[in-house]
Design an enzyme around this catalytic site. Structure first.
Site, short mmCIF file in Angstrom:
data_model
loop_
_atom_site.label_atom_id
_atom_site.label_comp_id
_atom_site.label_asym_id
_atom_site.label_seq_id
_atom_site.Cartn_x
_atom_site.Cartn_y
_atom_site.Cartn_z
N ASP A 142 -5.64 -37.44 -38.67
CA ASP A 142 -4.81 -36.69 -39.60
C ASP A 142 -3.98 -37.66 -40.43
O ASP A 142 -4.18 -38.88 -40.39
CB ASP A 142 -3.94 -35.67 -38.86
CG ASP A 142 -3.02 -36.34 -37.83
OD1 ASP A 142 -2.95 -37.59 -37.80
OD2 ASP A 142 -2.39 -35.61 -37.04
N CYS B 93 -2.19 -40.70 -38.79
CA CYS B 93 -3.09 -41.57 -38.03
C CYS B 93 -2.54 -42.99 -37.90
O CYS B 93 -2.47 -43.53 -36.80
CB CYS B 93 -4.46 -41.59 -38.68
SG CYS B 93 -5.69 -42.57 -37.82
N HIS C 81 -7.99 -44.28 -41.82
CA HIS C 81 -8.24 -43.84 -40.44
C HIS C 81 -8.28 -45.05 -39.52
O HIS C 81 -9.12 -45.94 -39.69
CB HIS C 81 -9.56 -43.06 -40.33
CG HIS C 81 -9.79 -42.49 -38.97
ND1 HIS C 81 -11.03 -42.16 -38.52
CD2 HIS C 81 -8.94 -42.22 -37.96
CE1 HIS C 81 -10.95 -41.69 -37.28
NE2 HIS C 81 -9.69 -41.72 -36.93
#
Length: 472
Positions: A244, A247, A466
């Site tokens: 999300d 992260c 990410h």
């Protein structure tokens, strides 16, 4: 047999004797016929002499066989491409199996005289011809001009193709990688489908082979990158982080808590790290006069606020929660306990982790304000500070807050330039490996990169926003 395919006969003593040739033999041509007629005339003279002695009756019951090793000097058109003609062995029989035998030895001298016309074959070919079955002259016509079939290697046979063709590309058999056990495979698959914030520990190489097991160039490059980062980061395990907008902050916070006993934070400060974190909002109010900025904080719209609630008080609560967790984890006796407690904390789904993330963002704001003032005064600042405030969307701390820090965790994550600010705020180096860039200069990036003696925490990034956690 003549060129027209008619049967040839030899007339001996007034009788016709068909010529039978052992297969495979070429057709008897005109030269052969002249030679055989000459031999027949000699036999006729000898028989006439024998009749004068009263032996004619016995001679008529004998079988006459003529064997000649000869080669046709005039090859038919159908046989013009043959380099060797098969041996001829001619046997002369009458219809009643009566006749005379003309042995090869009796005609040896004549053969030598006519060798220029009819060259003889090798003795080994004579032995082979003797073992071949004889067929009628008519049946020979359909077979004597056919080359014997030669068995060629079957290039498409399963055994040959298996021996010659390389095995298909198998990503599960890459050199130097370990076999993925069933338990590890289950944990990887579970981490992929679960919605937890932090997964169990996974073997890096097993994870890469499971997640990137295709035959594409990117899949091969990712596996190669994961293998290389285990060497450069000196790590063998990873934890998957929920992808999300929190992260990056979640990945860094996990390292802060699990390494709270050894990670040296805020080296330039004389205060205890726990106390330094706890007093950060107070410093911003007293030293930097940031009350108006703090009132514009939205906490990523993740912390519910009542109408008229003081945002400064909520901000103080956030930094106090982070300080409490640092103190708690620092006093846990073992790494295993810290890791287990961290997994439980982030996966609790009670919203407690959001306060920690917002506290990290508040500390980033404090550092940004201090760096901006130094930048305005043209004091020496790290290079990333120039880039941070060169953006139109963050040309001052207020725009940085409104356009970037408030959005982090809500509608966006941290960008790379903001990762420099995060590392600088904690005074640790965030070392990020990007497997896809294994052959590029930015395969391993340091945030920030202006200090080389700060403690390091390791992350793995499969894309720009990410991050997963790398551990030993």
């Amino acid at each position: 047999m003549d060129g027209n395919g008619e049967k040839e006969y030899i007339v001996l003593l007034g009788k016709r004797y068909p010529i039978r040739v052992c297969q495979p033999k070429p057709s008897i041509n005109e030269t052969d016929m002249k030679f055989l007629a000459q031999k027949a005339q000699e036999v006729k003279v000898n028989v006439s002499n024998d009749e004068g002695t009263g032996d004619n009756e016995d001679k008529e019951n004998d079988t006459h066989t003529f064997e000649s090793n000869s080669k046709d000097p005039h090859v038919d058109d159908k046989q013009a491409d043959q380099t060797e003609a098969p041996q001829q062995s001619c046997q002369i029989e009458n219809e009643d199996n009566a006749g005379m035998v003309v042995d090869h030895e009796e005609t040896e001298n004549t053969d030598q005289e006519n060798r220029g016309k009819l060259p003889s074959y090798q003795n080994s070919q004579e032995e082979n011809a003797a073992t071949e079955p004889c067929t009628s002259h008519s049946s020979q016509q359909s077979t004597d001009t056919t080359q014997p079939e030669v068995a060629l290697p079957n290039e498409t046979s399963p055994q040959t193709s298996q021996d010659l063709q390389p095995p298909p590309y198998d990503p599960n058999l890459r050199e130097g990688e370990i076999q993925v056990g069933e338990e590890m495979m289950d944990r990887i698959l579970e981490s992929a489908v679960s919605n937890v914030s932090v997964s169990h520990e996974l073997d890096i190489l097993a994870y890469s082979r499971t997640e990137w097991k295709g035959n594409t160039y990117k899949a091969k490059l990712m596996c190669e990158g994961y293998k290389e980062l285990t060497k450069q980061l000196d790590c063998s395990l990873l934890r998957r982080i929920r992808g999300d907008n929190y992260c990056a902050l979640r990945s860094v916070a996990f390292h802060l808590l699990t390494q709270a006993d050894s990670l040296e934070l805020f080296r330039s400060q004389s205060q205890d790290p726990v106390e330094y974190v706890k007093n950060s909002v107070e410093r911003m109010i007293k030293e930097l006069d940031c009350v108006l900025l703090l009132q514009q904080w939205n906490f990523a719209n993740r912390i519910p606020l009542s109408a008229g609630e003081d945002k400064v008080k909520v901000a103080e609560h956030c930094v106090c929660r982070l300080a409490e967790q640092l103190y708690k984890f620092r006093n846990l006796p073992s790494l295993a306990e810290r890791q287990q407690s961290a997994v439980e904390f982030f996966n609790a789904e009670n919203g407690a982790e959001v306060y920690v993330f917002e506290a990290l963002k508040l500390m980033m704001l404090e550092t940004a304000i201090r760096m901006y003032k130094m930048h305005i005064l043209e004091e020496e600042v790290p290079t990333y500070v120039w880039l941070l405030f060169a953006r139109d969307s963050s040309e001052d701390p207020q725009k940085l807050l409104l356009n970037h820090l408030n959005a982090a965790g809500d509608s966006g994550g941290l960008e790379q330039i903001e990762m420099f600010l995060l590392g600088h705020s904690l005074e640790v180096t965030i070392r990020v490996a990007r497997p896809l860039n294994v052959h590029q200069e930015d395969f391993v990036t340091f945030y920030p990169d202006h200090v080389d003696f700060w403690d390091k925490i390791d992350l793995i990034a499969e894309d720009d926003r990410h991050y997963n956690i790398a551990t030993t």
